[in-house]
Design an enzyme around this catalytic site. Structure first.
Site, mmCIF file in Angstrom:
data_model
loop_
_atom_site.group_PDB
_atom_site.id
_atom_site.type_symbol
_atom_site.label_atom_id
_atom_site.label_comp_id
_atom_site.label_asym_id
_atom_site.label_seq_id
_atom_site.Cartn_x
_atom_site.Cartn_y
_atom_site.Cartn_z
ATOM 1 N N LYS A 19 0.838 -1.188 0.000
ATOM 2 C CA LYS A 19 0.000 0.000 0.000
ATOM 3 C C LYS A 19 0.875 1.240 0.000
ATOM 4 O O LYS A 19 1.937 1.272 0.648
ATOM 5 C CB LYS A 19 -0.900 0.000 1.237
ATOM 6 C CG LYS A 19 -1.862 -1.169 1.260
ATOM 7 C CD LYS A 19 -2.874 -1.063 0.131
ATOM 8 C CE LYS A 19 -3.784 -2.279 0.097
ATOM 9 N NZ LYS A 19 -4.885 -2.113 -0.877
ATOM 10 N N ASP A 55 -0.260 0.141 -4.522
ATOM 11 C CA ASP A 55 -1.706 0.414 -4.496
ATOM 12 C C ASP A 55 -1.959 1.626 -3.606
ATOM 13 O O ASP A 55 -1.758 1.561 -2.393
ATOM 14 C CB ASP A 55 -2.436 -0.820 -3.940
ATOM 15 C CG ASP A 55 -3.951 -0.655 -3.914
ATOM 16 O OD1 ASP A 55 -4.444 0.429 -4.292
ATOM 17 O OD2 ASP A 55 -4.636 -1.619 -3.520
ATOM 18 N N GLU A 73 -1.805 0.893 -8.730
ATOM 19 C CA GLU A 73 -3.239 0.612 -8.549
ATOM 20 C C GLU A 73 -3.964 1.792 -7.893
ATOM 21 O O GLU A 73 -3.456 2.388 -6.935
ATOM 22 C CB GLU A 73 -3.362 -0.636 -7.676
ATOM 23 C CG GLU A 73 -4.790 -1.102 -7.407
ATOM 24 C CD GLU A 73 -4.806 -2.485 -6.763
ATOM 25 O OE1 GLU A 73 -3.901 -3.301 -7.069
ATOM 26 O OE2 GLU A 73 -5.699 -2.752 -5.944
ATOM 27 N N GLU A 129 -11.756 -2.318 -8.693
ATOM 28 C CA GLU A 129 -12.439 -2.970 -7.575
ATOM 29 C C GLU A 129 -13.717 -2.240 -7.159
ATOM 30 O O GLU A 129 -14.542 -2.812 -6.459
ATOM 31 C CB GLU A 129 -11.472 -3.118 -6.391
ATOM 32 C CG GLU A 129 -11.021 -1.822 -5.774
ATOM 33 C CD GLU A 129 -9.852 -2.012 -4.803
ATOM 34 O OE1 GLU A 129 -8.722 -2.272 -5.256
ATOM 35 O OE2 GLU A 129 -10.066 -1.901 -3.594
ATOM 36 N N ASP A 159 -13.843 -7.464 -8.864
ATOM 37 C CA ASP A 159 -13.948 -8.344 -7.702
ATOM 38 C C ASP A 159 -15.289 -9.061 -7.796
ATOM 39 O O ASP A 159 -16.336 -8.408 -7.853
ATOM 40 C CB ASP A 159 -13.877 -7.493 -6.414
ATOM 41 C CG ASP A 159 -13.791 -8.345 -5.167
ATOM 42 O OD1 ASP A 159 -14.567 -9.321 -5.058
ATOM 43 O OD2 ASP A 159 -12.960 -8.043 -4.301
ATOM 44 N N HIS A 177 -9.476 -8.520 -8.378
ATOM 45 C CA HIS A 177 -9.301 -8.082 -6.991
ATOM 46 C C HIS A 177 -9.940 -9.131 -6.081
ATOM 47 O O HIS A 177 -11.010 -9.652 -6.383
ATOM 48 C CB HIS A 177 -10.009 -6.740 -6.815
ATOM 49 C CG HIS A 177 -9.999 -6.191 -5.426
ATOM 50 N ND1 HIS A 177 -11.052 -6.358 -4.540
ATOM 51 C CD2 HIS A 177 -9.058 -5.474 -4.772
ATOM 52 C CE1 HIS A 177 -10.755 -5.747 -3.396
ATOM 53 N NE2 HIS A 177 -9.561 -5.199 -3.511
ATOM 54 N N GLU A 236 -4.804 -12.429 -6.151
ATOM 55 C CA GLU A 236 -4.477 -11.531 -5.043
ATOM 56 C C GLU A 236 -4.704 -12.285 -3.731
ATOM 57 O O GLU A 236 -5.827 -12.674 -3.408
ATOM 58 C CB GLU A 236 -5.352 -10.273 -5.085
ATOM 59 C CG GLU A 236 -5.064 -9.376 -3.892
ATOM 60 C CD GLU A 236 -5.649 -7.981 -4.007
ATOM 61 O OE1 GLU A 236 -6.598 -7.797 -4.786
ATOM 62 O OE2 GLU A 236 -5.145 -7.093 -3.298
HETATM 63 MG MG MG Z 1 -6.700 -2.133 -4.281
#
Ligand code: MG
Length: 376
Positions: free
Chosen positions: A166, A194, A220, A246, A269, A296, A329
């Protein structure tokens, strides 16, 4: 076969160590499952991405449209529910709730015919999925570069050859974390970043330009998902491939993003986009727009199992001997629901995760664990 009940199940676990994405602080894991039962004893399970309590409320309001129905009429049920709710539901909780229902119906269909869902959806391209480790959040009150580099080095030691961290905590802090993680994982491990839409366009372009030297697989959600023209600009003005999807729910939202050239990599997702049914429709859109699909996945063992069924049916693209396999993922943050709520946990082996080959989703729910994690 007729549907006799639709039951949301809430799961809650308070975290000892809260962690942060760019905009939210996770103090607990909180998820919503849906159980659909039929008069012949078959039961299907699904999961809804996003706020558990509101998903449960939406599920309850949709359940009247399911009771007494033939659960094998999956497409028809999907569209009838969507038609009923579309005026307030072109994106968001209508789609996440409908996703859980759709997944549960596919689980029932697979159990009814005694085959995995991927078999009913046209067959598998692959049943072993190379995974990437998702983690590297900032611990509340902790140092991001230190924690993310240690965590990702541990993932590589476990066998993962790709990781995602992240970012979105400020340019200087993010660059320090990316540099530390790249040093910790070595040059041969794929690294993705991300931002959970924690930047505006100008900063996203700057960080993309400056992070590129660390060999980043994708960037991302650099900016908020509504800002499709900003996504176009970010793709054009910095060198890292852009990924998102997502929160683009339903075929129309995804189509708009793809028409505007928002991403290099699309990340639907199955627990948010509208279930396995809508995810499969979106594969056609991605194909037409020549955009790579890397789904996702976030949630419990049910989401993981549903995600794996979807990975199995992703067509080989491009049609080449050496086409890359889509990656799973695999969230590595602490989440007891990922393992404890099923009788046989889904685990990776050296970074590879096998698609369950039992009927339906291929999982069996541990009801004692469900009860133990019910919110008080
Ligand atoms: Mg993400």
């Amino acid at each position: 076969m007729r549907i006799t009940s639709v039951t949301p199940h809430l799961l809650f676990h308070a975290l000892e160590q809260p962690f942060e994405s760019s905009f939210s602080t996770f103090r607990a894991r909180h998820h919503c499952l849906v159980e659909i039962t039929c008069d012949n004893g078959l039961t299907g399970w699904g999961e809804c991405l996003g706020p558990a309590d509101i998903n449960a409320a939406v599920l309850r309001s949709m359940s009247d449209m399911l009771i007494g129905r033939d659960p094998l009429q999956i497409d028809r049920i999907w569209l009838e529910i969507y038609n009923q709710f579309r005026d307030q539901g072109q994106r968001g909780l209508i789609h996440t709730a409908l996703s859980g229902i759709d997944i549960a119906l596919w689980d029932i269909a697979g159990k009814n015919f005694g085959v995995p869902i991927y078999q009913l959806m046209g067959g598998a391209w692959r049943t072993e999925i190379p995974a990437y480790a998702t983690g590297g959040f900032r611990p509340e009150g902790g140092d991001h570069a230190t924690s993310a580099s240690a965590e990702m080095a541990a993932c590589v030691a476990e066998g993962f050859d790709a990781v995602k961290i992240k970012i979105g905590y400020g340019i200087a802090s993010d660059l320090a974390a990316i540099r530390a993680v790249r040093e910790a994982i070595g040059p041969d491990t794929e690294l993705m970043i991300d931002a959970n839409h924690g930047y505006d366009m100008a900063d996203a372009i700057e960080i993309g330009r400056r992070a590129a030297e660390y060999d980043i697989g994708w960037f991302e959600e650099p900016v908020v998902p509504e800002a499709l023209s900003a996504y176009q600009q970010i793709r054009a003005r910095q060198p890292i491939p852009v990924a998102a999807g997502e929160t683009w729910h339903g075929r129309w939202a995804v189509n708009e993003a793809l028409k505007q050239g928002a991403v290099d990599i699309l990340q639907p997702d199955v627990c948010g986009v509208g279930g396995l049914s809508e995810a499969r429709r979106i594969l056609t859109l991605a194909d037409v727009h020549d955009v790579r699909v890397v789904p996702h996945v976030w949630g419990t063992a049910v989401a993981l199992a549903a995600g794996l069924q979807f990975h199995a049916i992703l067509p080989q693209s491009p049609p080449a001997h050496e086409a890359r396999s889509p990656r799973l993922e695999f969230d590595r943050t602490y989440n007891p629901f990922r393992q404890d709520i099923v009788t046989r946990p889904i685990e990776h082996e050296n970074g590879i995760v096998a698609v369950p080959d039992g009927p339906g989703l291929g999982i069996e729910i541990n009801r004692q664990a469900l009860a133990a994690f019910a919110p008080s």
